[in-house]
Design an enzyme around this catalytic site. Sequence first.
Site, PDB file in Angstrom:
ATOM      1  N   CYS A 165       0.834  -1.212   0.000  1.00  0.00           N
ATOM      2  CA  CYS A 165       0.000   0.000   0.000  1.00  0.00           C
ATOM      3  C   CYS A 165       0.869   1.263   0.000  1.00  0.00           C
ATOM      4  O   CYS A 165       1.564   1.540   0.976  1.00  0.00           O
ATOM      5  CB  CYS A 165      -0.904  -0.051   1.242  1.00  0.00           C
ATOM      6  SG  CYS A 165      -1.729   1.491   1.644  1.00  0.00           S
ATOM      7  N   CYS A 198       0.153   3.801   2.752  1.00  0.00           N
ATOM      8  CA  CYS A 198       0.622   3.275   4.042  1.00  0.00           C
ATOM      9  C   CYS A 198       2.091   3.627   4.256  1.00  0.00           C
ATOM     10  O   CYS A 198       2.507   3.942   5.373  1.00  0.00           O
ATOM     11  CB  CYS A 198       0.444   1.759   4.107  1.00  0.00           C
ATOM     12  SG  CYS A 198      -1.273   1.221   3.997  1.00  0.00           S
TER      13      CYS A 198
END
Length: 117
Positions: free
Chosen positions: A35, A38
């Site tokens: 991600c 993230c």
Amino acid sequence: MSNTNVPITLNAENFATEVLNSSIPVVVDFWAPWCGPCRVINPILTDLAEKYAGVVKIGKLNIDDFPQIASQYRIDAIPTLLFFARGQVKERVAGLLPKPLLFEKVETLVAPSDKAA
């Protein structure tokens, strides 16, 4: 108890101890290595862990490794941050937040415990 000046790696074995039974508020980052957002939020969480060491814990739970915990908290987008106090979710934020806003949310998390002390 863990060192609270760095984000704690959470897993099925330590989640209850580090989050649900924590004597201080905890911010849990539900994330995954693939991600992009993230990875962007990670240095902000490290800054939070340093600034609020001993006052708030920052934990990171990889949803790929522990999907059962992610499912239990109905995580359907990442990054998602859950703000826990006394073992209960007090707030949920999905997606990236600007650093000042994230710090502001942590301040509101610790404010009630300051009044209780």
